[in-house]
Design an enzyme around this catalytic site. Structure first.
Site, PDB file in Angstrom:
ATOM      1  N   GLU A  63       0.823  -1.109   0.062  1.00  0.00           N
ATOM      2  CA  GLU A  63      -0.160   0.028  -0.066  1.00  0.00           C
ATOM      3  C   GLU A  63       0.784   1.362   0.055  1.00  0.00           C
ATOM      4  OE1 GLU A  63      -1.757   1.565   3.537  1.00  0.00           O
ATOM      5  OE2 GLU A  63      -1.471  -0.372   4.437  1.00  0.00           O
ATOM      6  N   LYS A 197      -4.206  -1.972  14.212  1.00  0.00           N
ATOM      7  CA  LYS A 197      -3.411  -0.805  14.912  1.00  0.00           C
ATOM      8  C   LYS A 197      -3.760  -0.816  16.436  1.00  0.00           C
ATOM      9  CE  LYS A 197      -3.191   1.759  10.717  1.00  0.00           C
ATOM     10  NZ  LYS A 197      -3.888   1.107   9.567  1.00  0.00           N
TER      11      LYS A 197
END
Length: 352
Positions: A63, A197
Protein backbone atom coordinates in the site's frame (compact mmCIF):
# COMPACT_ATOMS: atom_id res chain seq x y z
CA UNK A 1 -8.19 20.71 -1.34
CA UNK A 2 -7.54 21.48 -4.97
CA UNK A 3 -7.29 19.00 -7.80
CA UNK A 4 -3.82 18.19 -9.05
CA UNK A 5 -3.06 18.61 -12.74
CA UNK A 6 -3.57 15.43 -14.70
CA UNK A 7 -0.33 14.07 -16.10
CA UNK A 8 -0.29 12.30 -19.43
CA UNK A 9 2.12 9.66 -18.15
CA UNK A 10 -0.43 8.00 -15.86
CA UNK A 11 -3.45 8.13 -18.11
CA UNK A 12 -2.39 6.69 -21.43
CA UNK A 13 -4.80 3.89 -22.28
CA UNK A 14 -3.34 0.57 -23.36
CA UNK A 15 -5.14 -1.24 -26.20
CA UNK A 16 -7.50 -3.69 -24.57
CA UNK A 17 -6.12 -6.90 -25.99
CA UNK A 18 -5.95 -9.93 -23.72
CA UNK A 19 -2.98 -9.75 -21.38
CA UNK A 20 -2.00 -6.22 -22.39
CA UNK A 21 -0.35 -4.19 -19.64
CA UNK A 22 -2.47 -1.39 -18.28
CA UNK A 23 -5.85 -3.06 -18.63
CA UNK A 24 -7.89 -3.92 -15.57
CA UNK A 25 -10.45 -6.58 -16.20
CA UNK A 26 -11.15 -9.70 -14.20
CA UNK A 27 -8.20 -10.69 -12.03
CA UNK A 28 -5.36 -12.11 -14.03
CA UNK A 29 -7.13 -11.95 -17.38
CA UNK A 30 -6.14 -8.57 -18.75
CA UNK A 31 -9.64 -8.22 -20.24
CA UNK A 32 -11.13 -4.88 -21.19
CA UNK A 33 -13.86 -4.66 -18.56
CA UNK A 34 -11.87 -2.11 -16.56
CA UNK A 35 -11.67 0.45 -19.37
CA UNK A 36 -13.90 3.46 -19.89
CA UNK A 37 -15.92 4.08 -23.04
CA UNK A 38 -13.14 6.35 -24.29
CA UNK A 39 -10.70 3.46 -24.09
CA UNK A 40 -8.62 4.90 -21.25
CA UNK A 41 -7.70 2.33 -18.62
CA UNK A 42 -9.63 2.83 -15.37
CA UNK A 43 -6.78 1.08 -13.54
CA UNK A 44 -3.21 1.16 -14.73
CA UNK A 45 -1.21 -2.02 -14.14
CA UNK A 46 2.50 -1.94 -14.79
CA UNK A 47 3.83 -4.18 -17.52
CA UNK A 48 6.07 -5.93 -15.00
CA UNK A 49 3.11 -6.85 -12.78
CA UNK A 50 0.93 -7.94 -15.71
CA UNK A 51 3.68 -10.22 -17.01
CA UNK A 52 4.49 -11.69 -13.59
CA UNK A 53 0.82 -12.50 -12.92
CA UNK A 54 0.46 -14.04 -16.39
CA UNK A 55 3.58 -16.16 -15.83
CA UNK A 56 2.46 -17.32 -12.38
CA UNK A 57 5.47 -15.69 -10.71
CA UNK A 58 5.22 -14.40 -7.13
CA UNK A 59 3.91 -10.86 -6.73
CA UNK A 60 3.22 -8.91 -3.52
CA UNK A 61 1.06 -5.78 -3.31
CA UNK A 62 2.19 -2.90 -1.09
CA UNK A 63 0.00 0.00 0.00
CA UNK A 64 1.00 3.63 -0.39
CA UNK A 65 -0.46 5.27 2.73
CA UNK A 66 2.51 4.00 4.72
CA UNK A 67 4.71 6.47 2.85
CA UNK A 68 2.12 9.16 2.01
CA UNK A 69 0.56 9.42 5.49
CA UNK A 70 2.18 7.00 7.92
CA UNK A 71 5.86 7.91 8.07
CA UNK A 72 7.71 11.24 8.21
CA UNK A 73 10.03 12.45 5.48
CA UNK A 74 12.58 11.41 4.37
CA UNK A 75 12.10 8.06 6.12
CA UNK A 76 8.88 7.45 4.20
CA UNK A 77 10.57 7.25 0.82
CA UNK A 78 13.45 5.17 2.13
CA UNK A 79 11.07 2.60 3.63
CA UNK A 80 8.94 2.45 0.47
CA UNK A 81 11.90 1.81 -1.81
CA UNK A 82 13.49 -0.59 0.67
CA UNK A 83 10.33 -2.72 0.70
CA UNK A 84 10.47 -3.04 -3.07
CA UNK A 85 14.17 -3.93 -2.97
CA UNK A 86 13.52 -6.46 -0.20
CA UNK A 87 10.98 -8.27 -2.37
CA UNK A 88 13.11 -8.18 -5.49
CA UNK A 89 15.99 -9.64 -3.51
CA UNK A 90 13.72 -12.59 -2.64
CA UNK A 91 12.74 -13.10 -6.28
CA UNK A 92 9.32 -11.48 -5.86
CA UNK A 93 7.81 -8.71 -8.00
CA UNK A 94 6.65 -5.73 -5.89
CA UNK A 95 3.39 -4.02 -6.81
CA UNK A 96 3.18 -0.76 -4.89
CA UNK A 97 -0.34 0.61 -5.27
CA UNK A 98 -1.53 4.22 -5.20
CA UNK A 99 -3.33 6.90 -7.20
CA UNK A 100 -1.13 9.02 -9.44
CA UNK A 101 -2.74 12.01 -11.21
CA UNK A 102 -6.15 10.41 -10.87
CA UNK A 103 -5.10 6.98 -12.12
CA UNK A 104 -5.34 4.06 -9.66
CA UNK A 105 -2.06 2.30 -10.35
CA UNK A 106 -0.87 -1.22 -9.52
CA UNK A 107 2.91 -1.15 -9.77
CA UNK A 108 3.94 2.46 -9.23
CA UNK A 109 7.32 3.34 -10.71
CA UNK A 110 10.16 4.52 -8.48
CA UNK A 111 9.64 8.01 -9.89
CA UNK A 112 5.93 7.94 -9.02
CA UNK A 113 6.65 6.66 -5.51
CA UNK A 114 9.19 9.45 -5.05
CA UNK A 115 6.69 12.06 -6.23
CA UNK A 116 3.89 10.82 -3.98
CA UNK A 117 6.24 10.62 -0.99
CA UNK A 118 7.23 14.28 -1.48
CA UNK A 119 3.76 15.76 -2.17
CA UNK A 120 1.92 17.67 0.55
CA UNK A 121 -1.81 17.38 1.12
CA UNK A 122 -2.31 14.03 -0.54
CA UNK A 123 -5.72 12.42 -0.26
CA UNK A 124 -6.00 9.32 1.90
CA UNK A 125 -7.93 7.12 -0.50
CA UNK A 126 -10.23 4.39 0.72
CA UNK A 127 -12.40 2.38 -1.63
CA UNK A 128 -15.27 4.87 -1.58
CA UNK A 129 -12.87 7.66 -2.60
CA UNK A 130 -11.41 5.99 -5.70
CA UNK A 131 -13.96 7.30 -8.22
CA UNK A 132 -13.75 10.81 -6.76
CA UNK A 133 -9.96 11.17 -6.90
CA UNK A 134 -9.95 9.50 -10.32
CA UNK A 135 -12.49 11.96 -11.72
CA UNK A 136 -10.70 14.96 -10.20
CA UNK A 137 -7.24 13.84 -11.31
CA UNK A 138 -5.77 13.87 -7.82
CA UNK A 139 -2.84 12.11 -6.21
CA UNK A 140 -3.62 9.78 -3.32
CA UNK A 141 -2.25 7.15 -0.99
CA UNK A 142 -4.41 4.03 -0.93
CA UNK A 143 -5.57 2.48 2.34
CA UNK A 144 -5.82 -1.25 3.01
CA UNK A 145 -9.36 -1.30 1.57
CA UNK A 146 -8.48 0.44 -1.70
CA UNK A 147 -5.17 -1.42 -2.05
CA UNK A 148 -6.81 -4.82 -1.52
CA UNK A 149 -9.48 -4.02 -4.12
CA UNK A 150 -6.95 -2.85 -6.72
CA UNK A 151 -4.59 -5.77 -6.04
CA UNK A 152 -7.42 -8.24 -6.60
CA UNK A 153 -8.47 -6.50 -9.82
CA UNK A 154 -4.89 -6.93 -11.04
CA UNK A 155 -4.75 -10.62 -10.11
CA UNK A 156 -2.29 -10.09 -7.25
CA UNK A 157 -3.07 -12.58 -4.48
CA UNK A 158 -0.82 -11.41 -1.62
CA UNK A 159 -0.73 -8.01 0.07
CA UNK A 160 1.66 -6.97 2.86
CA UNK A 161 0.86 -4.02 5.09
CA UNK A 162 1.65 -2.79 8.60
CA UNK A 163 -1.57 -2.78 10.59
CA UNK A 164 -5.21 -3.17 9.63
CA UNK A 165 -8.07 -0.81 10.31
CA UNK A 166 -10.91 -1.98 12.50
CA UNK A 167 -13.43 -0.95 15.12
CA UNK A 168 -12.65 2.26 17.01
CA UNK A 169 -13.39 2.65 20.71
CA UNK A 170 -16.86 4.09 21.18
CA UNK A 171 -18.07 2.67 17.86
CA UNK A 172 -21.32 1.56 19.49
CA UNK A 173 -22.27 5.25 19.50
CA UNK A 174 -20.14 6.74 16.72
CA UNK A 175 -20.35 3.79 14.28
CA UNK A 176 -16.67 4.47 13.57
CA UNK A 177 -15.42 1.35 11.85
CA UNK A 178 -12.83 1.10 9.12
CA UNK A 179 -13.91 0.32 5.57
CA UNK A 180 -11.16 -2.30 5.65
CA UNK A 181 -13.60 -4.63 7.40
CA UNK A 182 -16.37 -4.76 4.82
CA UNK A 183 -13.97 -4.57 1.88
CA UNK A 184 -11.94 -7.54 3.11
CA UNK A 185 -15.17 -9.48 3.62
CA UNK A 186 -15.73 -9.28 -0.14
CA UNK A 187 -12.19 -9.30 -1.56
CA UNK A 188 -10.36 -12.66 -1.77
CA UNK A 189 -6.79 -11.51 -1.27
CA UNK A 190 -4.35 -12.53 1.46
CA UNK A 191 -3.31 -9.76 3.83
CA UNK A 192 -0.22 -10.02 6.02
CA UNK A 193 -0.27 -7.59 8.92
CA UNK A 194 0.86 -7.30 12.53
CA UNK A 195 -2.76 -7.34 13.62
CA UNK A 196 -4.94 -4.24 13.74
CA UNK A 197 -3.53 -0.90 14.80
CA UNK A 198 -2.99 -0.63 18.55
CA UNK A 199 -5.22 2.45 18.79
CA UNK A 200 -8.30 0.35 17.95
CA UNK A 201 -10.70 -1.79 19.95
CA UNK A 202 -9.04 -5.11 19.17
CA UNK A 203 -11.61 -7.29 20.91
CA UNK A 204 -14.48 -5.68 18.99
CA UNK A 205 -12.53 -5.88 15.74
CA UNK A 206 -11.95 -9.61 16.15
CA UNK A 207 -15.67 -10.04 16.78
CA UNK A 208 -16.41 -8.18 13.56
CA UNK A 209 -13.97 -10.38 11.63
CA UNK A 210 -15.91 -13.38 12.92
CA UNK A 211 -19.27 -11.87 11.97
CA UNK A 212 -17.98 -11.07 8.48
CA UNK A 213 -16.59 -14.62 8.04
CA UNK A 214 -13.04 -13.35 7.59
CA UNK A 215 -10.52 -16.02 8.67
CA UNK A 216 -7.76 -14.79 10.96
CA UNK A 217 -4.74 -17.06 11.35
CA UNK A 218 -1.61 -16.39 13.33
CA UNK A 219 1.82 -16.99 11.93
CA UNK A 220 3.34 -19.46 14.39
CA UNK A 221 1.13 -18.13 17.20
CA UNK A 222 -2.46 -18.09 18.42
CA UNK A 223 -1.85 -14.88 20.37
CA UNK A 224 -3.20 -12.07 18.25
CA UNK A 225 -0.58 -9.32 17.84
CA UNK A 226 -1.28 -5.67 18.59
CA UNK A 227 0.92 -3.96 16.01
CA UNK A 228 3.40 -2.30 18.38
CA UNK A 229 3.26 -5.32 20.71
CA UNK A 230 3.66 -9.04 20.05
CA UNK A 231 0.59 -10.07 22.06
CA UNK A 232 -2.55 -7.92 22.29
CA UNK A 233 -3.96 -10.16 25.01
CA UNK A 234 -6.49 -11.76 22.67
CA UNK A 235 -6.44 -15.35 21.41
CA UNK A 236 -7.28 -16.55 17.92
CA UNK A 237 -8.21 -20.09 16.95
CA UNK A 238 -5.72 -21.06 14.27
CA UNK A 239 -2.06 -20.74 13.40
CA UNK A 240 0.10 -21.81 10.48
CA UNK A 241 3.71 -22.87 10.93
CA UNK A 242 5.13 -22.03 7.52
CA UNK A 243 4.51 -20.07 4.31
CA UNK A 244 3.54 -23.38 2.70
CA UNK A 245 0.79 -23.96 5.26
CA UNK A 246 -0.47 -20.42 4.70
CA UNK A 247 -0.51 -21.05 0.95
CA UNK A 248 -2.53 -24.24 1.53
CA UNK A 249 -5.15 -22.26 3.46
CA UNK A 250 -5.34 -19.69 0.65
CA UNK A 251 -5.75 -22.38 -1.99
CA UNK A 252 -8.47 -24.06 0.08
CA UNK A 253 -10.33 -20.73 0.32
CA UNK A 254 -10.11 -20.37 -3.46
CA UNK A 255 -11.25 -23.94 -4.15
CA UNK A 256 -14.29 -23.26 -1.98
CA UNK A 257 -14.90 -20.10 -4.02
CA UNK A 258 -15.23 -18.01 -0.88
CA UNK A 259 -15.22 -14.23 -1.36
CA UNK A 260 -13.34 -13.03 1.70
CA UNK A 261 -9.72 -12.24 2.45
CA UNK A 262 -7.46 -14.46 4.50
CA UNK A 263 -5.74 -12.46 7.25
CA UNK A 264 -2.32 -13.64 8.38
CA UNK A 265 -1.31 -12.07 11.68
CA UNK A 266 2.47 -11.79 11.91
CA UNK A 267 3.71 -10.49 15.28
CA UNK A 268 6.67 -8.17 15.64
CA UNK A 269 9.79 -9.66 17.23
CA UNK A 270 9.28 -9.50 21.04
CA UNK A 271 12.75 -7.98 21.39
CA UNK A 272 11.68 -5.06 19.17
CA UNK A 273 8.19 -4.36 20.48
CA UNK A 274 7.20 -1.38 22.62
CA UNK A 275 6.90 -2.40 26.29
CA UNK A 276 3.19 -3.33 26.60
CA UNK A 277 2.74 -1.61 29.97
CA UNK A 278 4.21 1.61 28.54
CA UNK A 279 1.95 1.46 25.49
CA UNK A 280 -1.21 1.39 27.62
CA UNK A 281 -0.41 4.79 29.13
CA UNK A 282 0.63 6.26 25.78
CA UNK A 283 -2.63 5.16 24.15
CA UNK A 284 -4.70 6.65 26.97
CA UNK A 285 -2.98 10.02 26.54
CA UNK A 286 -3.33 9.91 22.76
CA UNK A 287 -7.06 9.17 22.88
CA UNK A 288 -7.65 11.90 25.46
CA UNK A 289 -5.87 14.46 23.26
CA UNK A 290 -7.84 13.42 20.19
CA UNK A 291 -11.10 13.79 22.11
CA UNK A 292 -10.04 17.19 23.43
CA UNK A 293 -9.36 18.41 19.89
CA UNK A 294 -12.48 16.83 18.43
CA UNK A 295 -10.53 14.69 15.97
CA UNK A 296 -12.62 11.83 14.59
CA UNK A 297 -13.11 9.72 11.47
CA UNK A 298 -10.25 8.97 9.11
CA UNK A 299 -8.27 11.88 10.59
CA UNK A 300 -8.04 10.09 13.93
CA UNK A 301 -5.69 7.30 12.88
CA UNK A 302 -2.81 9.49 11.60
CA UNK A 303 -3.28 11.87 14.55
CA UNK A 304 -3.12 9.08 17.12
CA UNK A 305 -0.13 7.40 15.48
CA UNK A 306 1.70 10.74 15.31
CA UNK A 307 0.93 11.36 18.98
CA UNK A 308 2.34 7.94 19.86
CA UNK A 309 5.51 8.67 17.88
CA UNK A 310 6.05 11.97 19.71
CA UNK A 311 5.24 10.44 23.10
CA UNK A 312 7.80 7.67 22.58
CA UNK A 313 10.48 9.99 21.26
CA UNK A 314 10.42 8.24 17.89
CA UNK A 315 10.75 4.68 19.22
CA UNK A 316 7.31 3.75 17.87
CA UNK A 317 8.51 4.72 14.41
CA UNK A 318 11.28 2.15 14.61
CA UNK A 319 8.78 -0.50 15.70
CA UNK A 320 6.51 0.51 12.82
CA UNK A 321 9.33 0.00 10.34
CA UNK A 322 10.28 -3.37 11.86
CA UNK A 323 6.65 -4.47 11.66
CA UNK A 324 6.49 -3.55 8.00
CA UNK A 325 9.78 -5.25 7.13
CA UNK A 326 8.61 -8.46 8.78
CA UNK A 327 5.29 -8.41 6.95
CA UNK A 328 6.92 -7.69 3.58
CA UNK A 329 9.31 -10.59 4.15
CA UNK A 330 6.52 -13.01 5.07
CA UNK A 331 4.34 -11.77 2.21
CA UNK A 332 7.14 -12.58 -0.20
CA UNK A 333 7.58 -16.05 1.26
CA UNK A 334 3.85 -16.80 1.01
CA UNK A 335 3.73 -15.50 -2.57
CA UNK A 336 6.62 -17.81 -3.49
CA UNK A 337 4.83 -20.75 -1.84
CA UNK A 338 1.63 -19.97 -3.74
CA UNK A 339 3.50 -19.80 -7.04
CA UNK A 340 5.14 -23.14 -6.29
CA UNK A 341 1.76 -24.77 -5.53
CA UNK A 342 0.39 -23.45 -8.80
CA UNK A 343 3.40 -24.72 -10.74
CA UNK A 344 4.21 -21.20 -11.88
CA UNK A 345 7.42 -19.99 -13.40
CA UNK A 346 10.56 -19.73 -11.32
CA UNK A 347 10.79 -16.55 -9.21
CA UNK A 348 12.30 -13.52 -10.88
CA UNK A 349 16.02 -13.24 -10.47
CA UNK A 350 17.41 -11.05 -7.72
CA UNK A 351 17.36 -7.41 -8.70
CA UNK A 352 15.15 -7.98 -11.73
Amino acid sequence: MTGLPRSTAGTAGIPSTAGAPGTAGAPGTGSATGTTTSGTAAIRISEEVVQAVADGRPVVALESTIFTHGLPRPRNLAVALEAEEQLRGAGVVPATIGVHSGVPTVGLSAEQITELAATDGLDKVSLRDLPVVAALGRHGGTTVAATAFLAHRAGVRVFSTGGLGGVHFGASESFDESADLTTLAATPVTVISAGVKSILDIRATLERFETLNIPVIGYRTTKYPGFYVTDSGHEINFAVRSPEEAAAVIDARDRLDLPQAVLVANPVDPAKQLPPEELDGILARARAEAERRGITGNASTPFLLDHIQRDTGGRSLEVNVEVYRGNVRLGGEIAVALAARAGGSAPASTGA
